[in-house]
Design a protein around this motif. Structure first.
Motif: not given
Lengths: 207, 175, 478
Positions: C462, C465-466, C469-470, C473-474
């Motif tokens: 987690s 990935i955060q 991608w975080g 995406l944000n």
């Protein structure tokens, strides 16, 4: 029992004690007006239909789910093709922990449903559940669907459990803190083996 | 850790010795040494000077640390190869250790000077070149076995197939 | 097949036969590698890169063997055998064989340390060991460069990676696949890359300075215990014995130094968790085995002493550090217990009882401090600073709290913008495990351990990935 609105969901996510956990929420926009969007994880359970005749509690059938299903893992960014008429088990990317005063319902997203993707979950999720949620995914449309881990696949709708459950999801549960889709454990049912004819007592044979 | 870098270095050493062995045989047949051959022959000469403690060459301390380390690694293989082919030295008429060590010094010097004798050294005879080539071949093969650890015996070019010296030839050399 | 009669002599026939066999060998290897590449799913792209390297190399060998001098056939055979064995690293790196939740974040971490051009295969092995194998591409290049008849430039053009890329394989014991806490030992394995870099440029110079003295002492030792008399060689026989002992001393010093430096790199990167994982790994072995009896590895007691010294600040009672009352305290007590084991000097006695180990470890103890500093300086700037548990304790306590509630320790609050680092997650896992087993005698059943591993693995996945991608995406969302 009432559905939680966006504000109440946020409040539940920020409580000091008895917090609702949905982790990781990659973006805040996953929190909708009355639900939280969840993403697709990268583990799947698929059927090995070429290896067996039928599954069920009959001595003629295969009774061990792991013999008829297998786990598949794909990388984030890779494709998983879901063909028409096929059922698979997937899971949410987010790990959730439901406090004892909430219960949760998993629902499909209408945008996906319009292409034939059905997200069915056996039942609502009980207070106290911890883990990723197993999703039964089925393509009832006519075109193959490309699923990618990380896409928003379903939504969680929360309702208050009134009164709160004192010892939620405790005791000898079948699924404890899963981090991927879980195989069915029908064979753990106390009556499974008796009914399937695998453990027929001498007494029963006499009849 | 399986250090493939170390293994690669030993492969390189084995290949260089094998190539030098081939060139020694070619020179004795009258072939001209090309640039690649020159490089490998001088490298082998330097390397063997470093490996062999009996060579007694004062300048040998000038080699780089890398080569000195490689020499420490190969030295036991070198001495065991020498001991293994001892019958061939006897066949060639070298009866004492001193004679063998003199031959080796002469071999290294010839390698350094690309097959020609250096200052104060004699040119290798035909059979001496062949014997030198055999020694290099033996060390090269032993290094391969050292890195492989499986030690399966390999088909090796035997001295007998390659070179059949007559007793007269030896006598001439030794006298 | 050609008959013997068509060749001028038996050697020529044998040569022809051997060439054909090698060509066939290369062809079979290529086919096998192609099959593995086509049919398997891998966690990362690195196994595919190594597979392509094997395929293209064997393809070019198939055609160029004809040009190779006869004398080189044995070394070609060795090389093909060796690269054929490399296929097992690829096969075992199948996605289902690896702790895949950890693999991406581990590779990301490794690349941060070694550089963006490095590639890692993580694969299980049935032997109970962790190891680093590599570097593959450098190995292929060095060997193939020696063979003037092999078209190395053509090979480089066909490869799916750049010439300056590197490929390593890190192995872990298959039986411990899920045991993500034990996999902190990867920090030690990563250390081998830096230790090898240091060794390549510095060890030779350092060793050649001390070798004459060591050699002299070994020579005296051999003269006192001479080898059996050889009928022909007297001087050579002595040289042979001294050469063997000197090489063994060098190998003992080199390997011992390497392992000790790697232990320190592990502690430098992961803090005391590296000691916990090394201790769990070593718990089944004797603490005082001579390096000569176990592939030149230093005795475990010696290794723990060095590792504990390096992170002493984390567990000794300095006035500015206090874990008193915190969940970390039982872990600190546990480190003190390990330290007590190192007060006994039985390992040193073993090392001093033999001339090889004595000379090697005298060298190691006199140089290790300087060498460790030099190796650490090879780490990237982001890792120059040692990971210190006491500096992270507040954050880690919150992660441990999550584990206590059955929640993965990938962040401390919902919607956090700062996912926990791999080191913090692993530290939390170790601290939780030691705290639980010290406080609750019933804790530690296989289900408890399974849940802990699952939560830590999920946290690693987690947070990775955060982190990847975080931000993107944000950004889109804003």
């Amino acid at each position: 029992m009432s559905t939680l609105t966006k504000e109440k969901i946020k409040k539940s996510l920020n409580r000091k004690d008895n917090t609702l956990i949905v982790t990781p929420l990659l973006t805040e926009s996953q929190i909708g007006q009355s639900s939280i969007d969840v993403r697709l994880g990268n583990q799947f359970i698929v059927f090995r239909s070429h290896r067996f005749g039928a599954f069920g509690p009959s001595s003629k059938n295969v009774t061990e789910p792991r013999k008829v299903q297998e786990r598949q893992i794909i990388n984030f960014g890779d494709d998983f093709m879901l063909h028409p008429g096929v059922l698979i088990l997937g899971c949410t990317f987010e790990y959730i922990s439901i406090p004892n005063d909430l219960e949760c319902q998993v629902e499909g997203r209408s945008s996906w449903a319009r292409f034939g993707l059905q997200v069915v979950t056996a039942s609502s999720i009980e207070p106290g559940f911890k883990g990723v949620v197993t999703l039964e995914l089925s393509n009832v449309g006519t075109v193959p669907l490309t699923l990618k881990p990380g896409i928003r696949i379903a939504q969680l709708v929360f309702r208050t459990a009134n009164p709160p459950i004192p010892n939620p999801y405790s005791g000898n549960r079948k699924y404890r803190c899963p981090i991927g889709p879980e195989f069915s454990r029908l064979y753990d049912d106390y009556d499974w083996k008796i009914i399937s004819g695998h453990k027929i007592s001498d007494k029963r044979n006499m009849y | 850790m399986e250090d493939l870098g170390m293994t690669a270095k030993l492969f390189e050493t084995s290949s260089n010795l094998q190539l030098a062995s081939i060139w020694l045989k070619r020179i004795v047949e009258g072939e001209q040494v090309d640039s690649e051959g020159k490089e490998v022959l001088t490298w082998t000469g330097k390397f063997l000077y470093e490996v062999d403690w009996s060579s007694k060459i004062p300048q040998k301390t000038s080699v780089g640390g890398g080569l000195a380390l490689q020499a420490t690694s190969v030295r036991p293989t070198f001495y065991s190869s020498l001991i293994r082919i001892a019958p061939k030295f006897k066949e060639a008429g070298m009866k004492t250790e001193e004679e063998i060590l003199n031959f080796l010094r002469c071999l290294y010097q010839n390698l350094l000077t690309l097959g020609a004798p250096g200052k104060g050294h004699k040119k290798l005879k035909y059979f001496e070149s062949k014997l030198g080539a055999l020694l290099l071949h033996e060390i090269s093969e032993s290094i391969l076995i050292q890195i492989n650890n499986n030690g399966f015996p390999r088909t090796s070019i035997s001295l007998k197939d390659e070179w059949e010296p007559s007793r007269n030839e030896f006598n001439t050399v030794i006298s | 097949m050609n008959s013997i009669q068509s060749f001028p002599n038996i050697l020529k026939w044998q040569e022809h036969f051997q060439r054909n066999e090698l060509r066939k060998f290369a062809l079979f290897l290529r086919r096998l590698a192609e099959k593995v590449l086509l049919t398997e799913d891998f966690t990362t792209k690195t196994p595919q890169k190594l597979a392509r390297l094997i395929i293209e190399t064997s393809k070019l060998l198939e055609t160029s063997i004809q040009e190779a001098p006869f004398e080189f056939l044995p070394s070609i055979d060795d090389f093909i055998e060796r690269i054929a064995a490399h296929l097992r690293y690829i096969e075992r790196a199948r996605i289902t064989q690896t702790p895949w939740s950890l693999v991406h974040s581990a590779e990301y971490f490794f690349k941060q340390q070694v550089g963006p051009k490095s590639n890692f295969i993580i694969r299980p092995t049935w032997s109970y060991n962790y190891s680093l194998i590599g570097e593959f591409w450098g190995f292929y290049k060095t060997v193939l460069k020696c063979w003037s008849w092999f078209p190395l430039d053509e090979l480089k053009k066909k490869l799916p990676f750049e010439d300056n890329e590197t490929i390593y394989c890190i192995s872990f014991p298959r039986i411990e696949r899920q045991n993500c806490l034990l996999h902190v030992n990867w920090g030690h394995e990563l250390g081998h890359i830096f230790a090898a870099k240091w060794m390549e440029t510095n060890f030779a110079n350092m060793w050649t300075i001390v070798q004459p003295e060591i050699q002299k002492r070994i020579q005296d030792h051999v003269k006192k215990n001479p080898p059996p008399v050889d009928p022909l060689f007297k001087e050579v026989a002595i040289h042979d014995s001294v050469a063997r002992l000197t090489r063994k001393t060098m190998d003992t010093a080199r390997s011992g130094l390497c392992e000790l430096v790697c232990d320190i790199i592990g502690v430098h990167l992961f803090g005391p968790s590296a000691i916990a994982s090394a201790f769990e790994f070593a718990s089944r072995y004797f603490l005082d085995v001579s390096p000569l009896q176990c592939h030149y590895y230093p005795p475990w007691r010696y290794r723990f002493r060095e590792m504990l010294n390096y992170c002493e600040e984390d567990f000794e009672n300095h006035s500015d550090i206090s874990y008193h009352g915190s969940v970390i305290k039982p872990f600190i007590n546990w480190l003190h217990q390990v330290k007590e084991l190192t007060y006994q000097k039985s390992d040193i006695q073993i090392l001093e009882s033999n001339i090889i180990t004595k000379e090697a470890y005298d060298f190691i103890s006199s140089k290790s401090d300087i060498i460790i500093n030099q190796v650490i300086s090879l780490l990237p700037s982001c890792s120059q600073k040692q990971y210190k548990l006491h500096e992270r304790s507040e954050f880690i306590e919150k992660l441990v709290e999550r584990l206590r509630h059955g929640i993965p320790p990938n962040e401390t609050v919902n919607l956090s913008k700062n996912p926990a680092s791999l080191q913090d997650i692993i530290s939390a896992g170790w601290i939780f495990q030691i705290e639980r087993s010290s406080k609750d005698i019933k804790w530690g059943k296989i289900e408890d351990i399974d849940v802990l591993f699952r939560l830590v693995l999920k946290a690693c996945e987690s947070s990775h990935i955060q982190r990847i991608w975080g931000p993107e995406l944000n950004k889109k969302e804003e």
